[in-house]
Design a protein around this motif. Structure first.
Motif, PDB file in Angstrom:
ATOM      1  N   MET A   1       0.836  -1.219   0.000  1.00  0.00           N
ATOM      2  CA  MET A   1       0.000   0.000   0.000  1.00  0.00           C
ATOM      3  C   MET A   1       0.867   1.263   0.000  1.00  0.00           C
ATOM      4  SD  MET A   1      -3.369   0.482   0.032  1.00  0.00           S
ATOM      5  CE  MET A   1      -4.191   2.039  -0.172  1.00  0.00           C
ATOM      6  N   THR A   2       2.046   1.163   0.614  1.00  0.00           N
ATOM      7  CA  THR A   2       2.906   2.360   0.616  1.00  0.00           C
ATOM      8  C   THR A   2       3.685   2.437  -0.688  1.00  0.00           C
ATOM      9  OG1 THR A   2       4.415   1.037   1.904  1.00  0.00           O
ATOM     10  CG2 THR A   2       3.228   2.742   3.095  1.00  0.00           C
ATOM     11  N   LYS A   3       3.060   3.083  -1.649  1.00  0.00           N
ATOM     12  CA  LYS A   3       3.648   3.190  -2.975  1.00  0.00           C
ATOM     13  C   LYS A   3       4.414   4.505  -3.048  1.00  0.00           C
ATOM     14  CE  LYS A   3       2.097   2.495  -7.672  1.00  0.00           C
ATOM     15  NZ  LYS A   3       2.812   1.268  -8.005  1.00  0.00           N
ATOM     16  N   LYS A   4       5.613   4.460  -3.611  1.00  0.00           N
ATOM     17  CA  LYS A   4       6.395   5.689  -3.760  1.00  0.00           C
ATOM     18  C   LYS A   4       5.965   6.390  -5.045  1.00  0.00           C
ATOM     19  CE  LYS A   4      10.311   6.837  -1.232  1.00  0.00           C
ATOM     20  NZ  LYS A   4       9.678   7.700  -0.282  1.00  0.00           N
ATOM     21  N   ILE A 275     -11.697   3.613   6.594  1.00  0.00           N
ATOM     22  CA  ILE A 275     -10.689   3.052   5.683  1.00  0.00           C
ATOM     23  C   ILE A 275      -9.299   3.563   6.059  1.00  0.00           C
ATOM     24  CG2 ILE A 275      -9.832   3.105   3.286  1.00  0.00           C
ATOM     25  CD1 ILE A 275     -12.842   3.192   2.428  1.00  0.00           C
ATOM     26  N   CYS A 276      -9.201   4.857   6.332  1.00  0.00           N
ATOM     27  CA  CYS A 276      -7.894   5.426   6.702  1.00  0.00           C
ATOM     28  C   CYS A 276      -7.350   4.765   7.965  1.00  0.00           C
ATOM     29  CB  CYS A 276      -8.011   6.934   6.896  1.00  0.00           C
ATOM     30  SG  CYS A 276      -8.212   7.841   5.365  1.00  0.00           S
ATOM     31  N   GLU A 277      -8.221   4.572   8.950  1.00  0.00           N
ATOM     32  CA  GLU A 277      -7.801   3.929  10.199  1.00  0.00           C
ATOM     33  C   GLU A 277      -7.294   2.509   9.923  1.00  0.00           C
ATOM     34  OE1 GLU A 277      -7.454   4.887  13.386  1.00  0.00           O
ATOM     35  OE2 GLU A 277      -7.811   6.921  12.645  1.00  0.00           O
ATOM     36  N   GLU A 278      -8.084   1.751   9.161  1.00  0.00           N
ATOM     37  CA  GLU A 278      -7.740   0.352   8.909  1.00  0.00           C
ATOM     38  C   GLU A 278      -6.504   0.201   8.027  1.00  0.00           C
ATOM     39  OE1 GLU A 278     -12.366  -1.205   9.291  1.00  0.00           O
ATOM     40  OE2 GLU A 278     -11.362  -1.285   7.345  1.00  0.00           O
ATOM     41  N   GLN A 279      -6.354   1.121   7.091  1.00  0.00           N
ATOM     42  CA  GLN A 279      -5.248   1.006   6.135  1.00  0.00           C
ATOM     43  C   GLN A 279      -4.018   1.813   6.550  1.00  0.00           C
ATOM     44  OE1 GLN A 279      -5.435  -1.190   3.596  1.00  0.00           O
ATOM     45  NE2 GLN A 279      -7.408  -1.683   4.527  1.00  0.00           N
ATOM     46  N   ASN A 280      -4.097   2.420   7.731  1.00  0.00           N
ATOM     47  CA  ASN A 280      -2.952   3.183   8.212  1.00  0.00           C
ATOM     48  C   ASN A 280      -2.596   4.357   7.304  1.00  0.00           C
ATOM     49  OD1 ASN A 280      -1.349   3.377  10.389  1.00  0.00           O
ATOM     50  ND2 ASN A 280      -0.181   1.492   9.981  1.00  0.00           N
ATOM     51  N   ILE A 281      -3.624   5.077   6.867  1.00  0.00           N
ATOM     52  CA  ILE A 281      -3.426   6.258   6.016  1.00  0.00           C
ATOM     53  C   ILE A 281      -3.640   7.494   6.887  1.00  0.00           C
ATOM     54  CG2 ILE A 281      -4.321   7.548   4.026  1.00  0.00           C
ATOM     55  CD1 ILE A 281      -5.357   4.755   2.972  1.00  0.00           C
ATOM     56  N   GLN A 334      -3.268   7.136  -1.638  1.00  0.00           N
ATOM     57  CA  GLN A 334      -3.526   5.825  -1.020  1.00  0.00           C
ATOM     58  C   GLN A 334      -5.005   5.612  -0.739  1.00  0.00           C
ATOM     59  OE1 GLN A 334      -0.888   6.342   2.337  1.00  0.00           O
ATOM     60  NE2 GLN A 334       0.649   4.974   1.450  1.00  0.00           N
ATOM     61  N   LEU A 335      -5.670   6.638  -0.225  1.00  0.00           N
ATOM     62  CA  LEU A 335      -7.091   6.504   0.116  1.00  0.00           C
ATOM     63  C   LEU A 335      -7.934   6.269  -1.143  1.00  0.00           C
ATOM     64  CD1 LEU A 335      -9.571   6.602   1.922  1.00  0.00           C
ATOM     65  CD2 LEU A 335      -9.424   9.110   1.917  1.00  0.00           C
ATOM     66  N   VAL A 336      -7.695   7.066  -2.180  1.00  0.00           N
ATOM     67  CA  VAL A 336      -8.527   6.929  -3.384  1.00  0.00           C
ATOM     68  C   VAL A 336      -8.227   5.614  -4.095  1.00  0.00           C
ATOM     69  CG1 VAL A 336      -9.263   7.987  -5.555  1.00  0.00           C
ATOM     70  CG2 VAL A 336      -8.694   9.441  -3.610  1.00  0.00           C
ATOM     71  N   LEU A 337      -6.963   5.203  -4.116  1.00  0.00           N
ATOM     72  CA  LEU A 337      -6.620   3.927  -4.754  1.00  0.00           C
ATOM     73  C   LEU A 337      -7.359   2.776  -4.070  1.00  0.00           C
ATOM     74  CD1 LEU A 337      -4.944   2.535  -6.958  1.00  0.00           C
ATOM     75  CD2 LEU A 337      -3.114   2.239  -5.273  1.00  0.00           C
ATOM     76  N   TYR A 338      -7.399   2.829  -2.744  1.00  0.00           N
ATOM     77  CA  TYR A 338      -8.098   1.772  -2.001  1.00  0.00           C
ATOM     78  C   TYR A 338      -9.577   1.726  -2.397  1.00  0.00           C
ATOM     79  CZ  TYR A 338      -9.877  -1.152   1.709  1.00  0.00           C
ATOM     80  OH  TYR A 338     -10.501  -2.164   2.389  1.00  0.00           O
ATOM     81  N   VAL A 339     -10.222   2.880  -2.452  1.00  0.00           N
ATOM     82  CA  VAL A 339     -11.661   2.925  -2.798  1.00  0.00           C
ATOM     83  C   VAL A 339     -11.883   2.459  -4.232  1.00  0.00           C
ATOM     84  CG1 VAL A 339     -13.678   4.426  -3.061  1.00  0.00           C
ATOM     85  CG2 VAL A 339     -12.165   4.742  -1.111  1.00  0.00           C
ATOM     86  N   MET A 340     -11.013   2.857  -5.148  1.00  0.00           N
ATOM     87  CA  MET A 340     -11.156   2.433  -6.551  1.00  0.00           C
ATOM     88  C   MET A 340     -11.106   0.905  -6.673  1.00  0.00           C
ATOM     89  SD  MET A 340      -8.472   5.120  -8.240  1.00  0.00           S
ATOM     90  CE  MET A 340      -8.711   5.214  -9.997  1.00  0.00           C
TER      91      MET A 340
END
Ligand SMILES: [Zn+2]
Length: 348
Positions: A1-4, A275-281, A334-340
């Motif tokens: 998830m941590t994409k550079k 989502i942010c909480e769960e995905q550490n965003i 990161q947040l938008v990628l997760y939702v997409m």
């Protein structure tokens, strides 16, 4: 998830000239950059660039990022060759004093200087006065006849400032509002694989003069969900109190609860935070007493579209020294990628 993320694209985007209604240089650059990653790509009547990527469900996700930046337009060339101008979008005239600009003439960009009376010939009382926009002028350094050959009323003018990275993860440039949002949306189109939603990524026009492009773009897309990816003023600076910060630089993606145009539906707001909480965003709530973004136009389309602005905190917004934090930009990505990819509760 941590994409550079590769920020060299953002550097290029901030260097392009594109005030409201004159976004062609940005649109053309994006069109060729995005073509390899799009299922379809087109431009509509107003100039919005619409990129489509097919999803695995029948739901449509509309993502907006406005291409336009605040700037100026030439209104008059005087007989000595000085240029007078009107603002395009919300600009405080104090931020224009003693700045460099680039006039977008038919023959190409021309450097100009916004002059200011030196302290030697002004009184303290003069210096304490407000600076009316119509008292400002641009000096091109050229003889009047040559200026009249090159410059026409109606030419657009952009602020002139190079992109710099400084401090701890910080960026300073002109037009980070909203090339940073454009950068995030372009990187999302490149990164997403088999999205859950059908993705309509719209690079909109004329946001800074009243959310105009988003209005026509939304009409042509039956969106089930929408996000505006944009910047928001971070007032976490000396002279301002914590209750007025709106958002903090480095505090993560600003999930909008309310601004001057939109109130995010509660279920959507809560799902995004979860989502942010769960995905550490890294995230923060954005409560803005004024202002708006493309969500203001999109959420009122047809029978209504659940919409939220996801904001990148920006200090000195609408000036030539806009400042952002790379980690905030990454958090929005990161947040938008997760939702997409995964969809979002309530709108699946
Ligand atoms: Zn903006």
């Amino acid at each position: 998830m941590t994409k550079k993320l590769d920020f060299s694209l953002l550097k290029t985007l901030t260097g392009l000239a594109g005030i409201s209604g004159r976004e062609a240089p940005v649109r053309q650059y994006l069109q060729s950059w995005l073509e390899p990653y799009a299922d379809e790509i087109r431009t509509d009547t107003l100039g919005n660039l619409i990129v489509y990527k097919k999803g695995t469900s029948d739901k449509n996700l509309l993502l907006c990022a406005h291409m336009d930046e605040v700037g100026l337009m030439v209104r008059y060339v005087d007989d000595r060759g000085f240029l007078y101008f009107v603002p395009v979008g919300g600009i405080d005239p104090r931020t224009l004093l003693a700045q460099r600009v680039r006039i977008q003439t038919q023959q190409g960009p021309l450097l100009g200087i916004i002059g200011t009376k030196p302290a030697h010939i002004t009184t303290e009382a003069d210096r304490a006065k407000a600076v009316p926009m119509n008292s400002l002028y641009i000096d091109t350094g050229l003889p009047a006849a040559q200026v009249r050959d090159l410059v026409q009323a109606g030419d657009s003018v952009v602020l002139d400032r190079t992109y710099e990275e400084f401090g701890d993860n910080r960026i300073c440039a002109k037009a980070l509002d909203n090339r940073a949002g454009v950068f995030v949306l372009a990187q999302l189109i490149r990164a997403v694989q088999n999205p859950f939603y059908n993705i309509y990524a719209v690079f909109t026009v004329q946001e800074e003069v009243g959310l105009r492009g988003a209005k026509t773009a939304a009409f042509g897309i039956n969106a089930d969900l929408s996000f505006a990816i944009d910047t928001t003023g971070a007032a976490d600076i000396p002279g301002s109190s914590p209750q007025d910060y709106i958002v903090r630089l480095g505090g993560g993606v600003g999930i909008s609860a309310i601004d001057g145009y939109t109130i995010t539906p509660q279920t959507l707001f809560e799902s995004l935070k979860q989502i942010c909480e769960e995905q550490n965003i890294r995230w923060q709530v954005r409560v803005a007493p004024r202002g708006g973004n493309d969500a203001g136009a999109v959420h009122l389309d047809k029978t209504g579209v659940p919409s939220c602005a996801l904001s990148i905190p920006t200090r000195n917004i609408h000036s030539c020294v806009e400042v952002e934090d790379k980690q905030d930009i990454t958090a929005v990505f990161q947040l938008v990628l997760y939702v997409m990819q995964q969809g979002i509760a309530g709108i699946k």
